[in-house]
Design a protein around this motif. Structure first.
Motif, PDB file in Angstrom:
ATOM      1  N   LYS A  53       0.847  -1.132   0.037  1.00 30.31           N
ATOM      2  CA  LYS A  53      -0.118   0.030   0.094  1.00 30.31           C
ATOM      3  C   LYS A  53       0.812   1.142   0.058  1.00 30.31           C
ATOM      4  N   ASP A  54       2.020   1.159   0.633  1.00 25.32           N
ATOM      5  CA  ASP A  54       2.769   2.303   0.760  1.00 25.32           C
ATOM      6  C   ASP A  54       3.431   2.719  -0.655  1.00 25.32           C
ATOM      7  N   ALA A  55       3.891   1.461  -1.266  1.00 26.79           N
ATOM      8  CA  ALA A  55       4.443   1.587  -2.447  1.00 26.79           C
ATOM      9  C   ALA A  55       3.415   2.016  -3.687  1.00 26.79           C
ATOM     10  N   PHE A  56       2.080   1.729  -3.444  1.00 31.26           N
ATOM     11  CA  PHE A  56       1.037   2.190  -4.323  1.00 31.26           C
ATOM     12  C   PHE A  56       0.957   3.750  -4.065  1.00 31.26           C
ATOM     13  N   ALA A  57       0.922   3.966  -2.926  1.00 34.75           N
ATOM     14  CA  ALA A  57       0.783   5.660  -2.500  1.00 34.75           C
ATOM     15  C   ALA A  57       1.931   6.491  -3.099  1.00 34.75           C
TER      16      ALA A  57
ATOM     17  N   SER B 237       3.529   5.883  -5.655  1.00 38.33           N
ATOM     18  CA  SER B 237       3.809   5.752  -7.152  1.00 38.33           C
ATOM     19  C   SER B 237       3.091   7.089  -7.792  1.00 38.33           C
ATOM     20  N   VAL B 238       2.346   7.665  -7.100  1.00 39.34           N
ATOM     21  CA  VAL B 238       1.508   8.679  -7.304  1.00 39.34           C
ATOM     22  C   VAL B 238       2.513   9.868  -8.024  1.00 39.34           C
ATOM     23  N   HIS B 239       3.759   9.997  -7.312  1.00 38.66           N
ATOM     24  CA  HIS B 239       4.802  10.761  -7.747  1.00 38.66           C
ATOM     25  C   HIS B 239       5.319  10.670  -9.208  1.00 38.66           C
ATOM     26  N   ASN B 240       5.064   9.574  -9.740  1.00 47.31           N
ATOM     27  CA  ASN B 240       5.601   9.099 -11.030  1.00 47.31           C
ATOM     28  C   ASN B 240       4.564   9.044 -12.093  1.00 47.31           C
ATOM     29  N   LEU B 241       3.462   9.592 -11.892  1.00 48.62           N
ATOM     30  CA  LEU B 241       2.123   9.242 -12.881  1.00 48.62           C
ATOM     31  C   LEU B 241       2.583   9.738 -14.252  1.00 48.62           C
ATOM     32  N   HIS B 242       3.468  11.116 -14.202  1.00 45.69           N
ATOM     33  CA  HIS B 242       3.675  11.468 -15.310  1.00 45.69           C
ATOM     34  C   HIS B 242       4.672  11.005 -16.520  1.00 45.69           C
ATOM     35  N   ARG B 243       5.413   9.817 -15.757  1.00 43.52           N
ATOM     36  CA  ARG B 243       6.712   9.111 -16.319  1.00 43.52           C
ATOM     37  C   ARG B 243       5.920   7.847 -17.038  1.00 43.52           C
TER      38      ARG B 243
ATOM     39  N   GLY C 114       2.344  -5.860 -25.135  1.00 46.30           N
ATOM     40  CA  GLY C 114       2.286  -4.372 -25.223  1.00 46.30           C
ATOM     41  C   GLY C 114       3.549  -3.862 -24.340  1.00 46.30           C
ATOM     42  N   PRO C 115       4.418  -2.734 -25.041  1.00 48.84           N
ATOM     43  CA  PRO C 115       5.617  -2.563 -24.260  1.00 48.84           C
ATOM     44  C   PRO C 115       5.019  -1.870 -22.985  1.00 48.84           C
ATOM     45  N   PHE C 116       3.975  -1.404 -23.002  1.00 46.73           N
ATOM     46  CA  PHE C 116       3.685  -0.573 -21.477  1.00 46.73           C
ATOM     47  C   PHE C 116       2.320  -1.143 -21.042  1.00 46.73           C
ATOM     48  N   ASN C 117       2.539  -2.536 -21.118  1.00 54.75           N
ATOM     49  CA  ASN C 117       1.343  -3.191 -20.495  1.00 54.75           C
ATOM     50  C   ASN C 117       0.976  -2.955 -19.047  1.00 54.75           C
ATOM     51  N   LEU C 118       2.041  -2.533 -18.304  1.00 51.55           N
ATOM     52  CA  LEU C 118       2.032  -2.521 -16.845  1.00 51.55           C
ATOM     53  C   LEU C 118       2.337  -1.220 -16.445  1.00 51.55           C
ATOM     54  N   SER C 119       1.517  -0.344 -15.881  1.00 55.10           N
ATOM     55  CA  SER C 119       2.006   0.903 -15.285  1.00 55.10           C
ATOM     56  C   SER C 119       2.965   0.963 -14.265  1.00 55.10           C
ATOM     57  N   ASN C 120       3.415   2.165 -13.761  1.00 55.10           N
ATOM     58  CA  ASN C 120       4.546   2.226 -12.635  1.00 55.10           C
ATOM     59  C   ASN C 120       3.776   1.926 -11.440  1.00 55.10           C
TER      60      ASN C 120
ATOM     61  N   ASP D 264       5.446  -1.144  -9.414  1.00 53.78           N
ATOM     62  CA  ASP D 264       6.152  -0.731  -7.758  1.00 53.78           C
ATOM     63  C   ASP D 264       5.343  -1.593  -6.855  1.00 53.78           C
ATOM     64  N   THR D 265       3.987  -1.489  -6.812  1.00 58.81           N
ATOM     65  CA  THR D 265       3.190  -2.152  -5.999  1.00 58.81           C
ATOM     66  C   THR D 265       3.455  -3.601  -5.870  1.00 58.81           C
ATOM     67  N   ALA D 266       3.609  -4.401  -6.943  1.00 57.30           N
ATOM     68  CA  ALA D 266       3.739  -5.595  -7.036  1.00 57.30           C
ATOM     69  C   ALA D 266       5.201  -6.085  -6.418  1.00 57.30           C
ATOM     70  N   GLU D 267       6.279  -5.143  -6.817  1.00 59.43           N
ATOM     71  CA  GLU D 267       7.595  -5.403  -6.212  1.00 59.43           C
ATOM     72  C   GLU D 267       7.490  -5.333  -4.667  1.00 59.43           C
ATOM     73  N   ALA D 268       6.956  -4.224  -4.190  1.00 61.12           N
ATOM     74  CA  ALA D 268       6.798  -4.394  -2.552  1.00 61.12           C
ATOM     75  C   ALA D 268       6.193  -5.437  -2.175  1.00 61.12           C
ATOM     76  N   ALA D 269       5.048  -5.922  -2.763  1.00 69.44           N
ATOM     77  CA  ALA D 269       4.081  -7.067  -2.437  1.00 69.44           C
ATOM     78  C   ALA D 269       4.949  -8.210  -2.343  1.00 69.44           C
ATOM     79  N   VAL D 270       5.500  -8.550  -3.289  1.00 72.74           N
ATOM     80  CA  VAL D 270       6.439  -9.881  -3.699  1.00 72.74           C
ATOM     81  C   VAL D 270       7.446 -10.005  -2.485  1.00 72.74           C
TER      82      VAL D 270
END
Ligand SMILES: Cc1ncc(COP(=O)(O)O)c(C=O)c1O
Length: 361
Positions: free
Chosen positions: A47-51, A53-59, A246-252, A256-262
């Motif tokens: 959840k922290d990683a999800f929150a 990720s808001v700083h990267n929405l333009h990337r 698709g090259p961008f099939n997953l969002s930031n 990021d959230t999945a990485e923290a979760a795993v």
């Protein structure tokens, strides 16, 4: 109406996928036990990683998912170069069908297998082949008998949804070894994390060239709403799948959230233990009400009623009490209801309501 505009063959044979109900008209305080979700949601670290990720929405996100693949590889002891990430494991299933099955090819799965196997096969123009199970359990001999020159993919969920049953590593190995040379065995491990000490078929993948595994962040990781899954297999097959991804099939945010979760396996272990405890309590409580179930290795129980009519009546009774479980007639199990293992209060609430339905005080 324009009769000249037609979809590809097979598309109109697809029945629309019906997800687990989430609301009941006019009823508040609804308890949803219909989609095998983690009652505790994702870990705080996710959840922290999800929150953040808001700083990267333009990337734009990474196209190669290197960080998430590396995290998955470290946690499971895998080769990161052979991990592929997708929009849920559904997307990996879609890639497999798109890449390996087309017109005149056959895609094999079992009688009570996950509905997306049929949908993805038809969407790719291939022919779905459904094989009978034995007592709601995968029957390796029946699958081997159904395979032929046209078989391109064989999907097995272990444990299976919606039965909750699984077959042994020896049986899976016998299946992998008995398939025709052009066929890929896909081990769907959506519920693998709920099984203590289970490698989900990894050893087999490392020793064969025809086995692929799919996994998800939707179940034990509690991230069904975010849509992240992954696959693992021989380099040659993963390279093929990456060509149609698709090259961008997953969002930031997803990455990021999945990485923290795993990386938070303590949380996964706690959820596995809690699920096992409440699963046996639920199965036992239902058995005491005269409702049997097969031993489930997943995060749900397939409750077997005396008849389709009784299952339907119980479902309607539960809905009136604000409880949503899953009818599984579309899985050819009309006499059953699939009930997700919730937290203790939810399990007690559903058992109490079923006892009332059965007329037990
Ligand atoms: C057996 C099985 N495989 C795959 C999936 C797909 O999961 P997702 O696309 O959310 O990763 C599900 C979801 O219910 C499932 O039950």
């Amino acid at each position: 109406m324009n009769d000249a505009i037609r979809p590809q063959p097979g598309i109109m044979d697809i029945a629309l996928y019906e997800g687990g109900k989430a609301a009941i008209a006019g009823v508040t305080n609804v308890l949803k036990l219909s989609s095998n979700e983690n009652p505790f949601g994702p870990s705080d670290k996710a959840k922290d990683a999800f929150a953040r990720s808001v700083h990267n929405l333009h990337r734009y996100p990474s196209t190669d998912h290197a960080n998430l693949r590396q995290a998955i590889a470290e946690v499971h002891g895998l080769d990161a170069a052979r991990v592929i990430c997708g929009v849920g494991s559904d997307e990996i299933i879609t890639f497999l069908c798109q890449a390996y099955a087309g017109a005149k090819d056959e895609v094999v799965f079992t009688e009570h297998g996950f509905l997306m196997y049929r949908i993805s096969a038809l969407a790719a123009g291939a022919t779905p082949v459904e094989v009978a199970e034995r007592e709601r359990t995968t029957d390796v001999d029946a699958i081997l008998k159904a395979c032929n020159r046209r078989t391109k993919l064989v999907f097995i969920a272990n444990p299976n949804n919606p039965t909750g049953t699984m077959i042994s590593a020896a049986e899976i190995e016998r299946l992998a070894d008995g398939l025709p040379p052009q066929a890929i065995l896909v081990l769907d491990g959506a519920y693998a994390e709920f099984v203590e000490g289970f490698d989900a078929g990894l050893a087999l993948i490392e020793s064969r060239t025809n086995v692929v595994m799919t996994r998800t962040f939707s179940k034990i990781y509690g991230l069904g709403g975010l849509r992240i899954g992954w696959g693992y297999g021989p380099k040659q097959i993963i390279d093929v799948l990456n060509r149609i991804r698709g090259p961008f099939n997953l969002s930031n945010t997803q990455l990021d959230t999945a990485e923290a979760a795993v990386r938070d396996q303590d949380y996964v272990n706690r959820c596995r233990n809690d699920n096992a405890r409440m699963r046996s309590w639920l199965a036992q409580a239902l058995a005491e009400l005269g409702i049997p179930s097969d031993t489930s290795l997943a995060n749900f129980i397939l409750a077997r009623f005396a008849s389709p009519e009784e299952a339907e009546a119980c479902d309607l009774f539960l809905q009136k009490q604000g409880l949503i479980v899953r009818r599984v007639a579309s899985y050819k199990l009309p006499q059953c209801l699939r009930i997700t293992v919730g937290d203790e209060a939810s399990c007690r609430r559903v058992v109490h309501a079923i006892a009332q339905f059965k007329g037990v005080k």
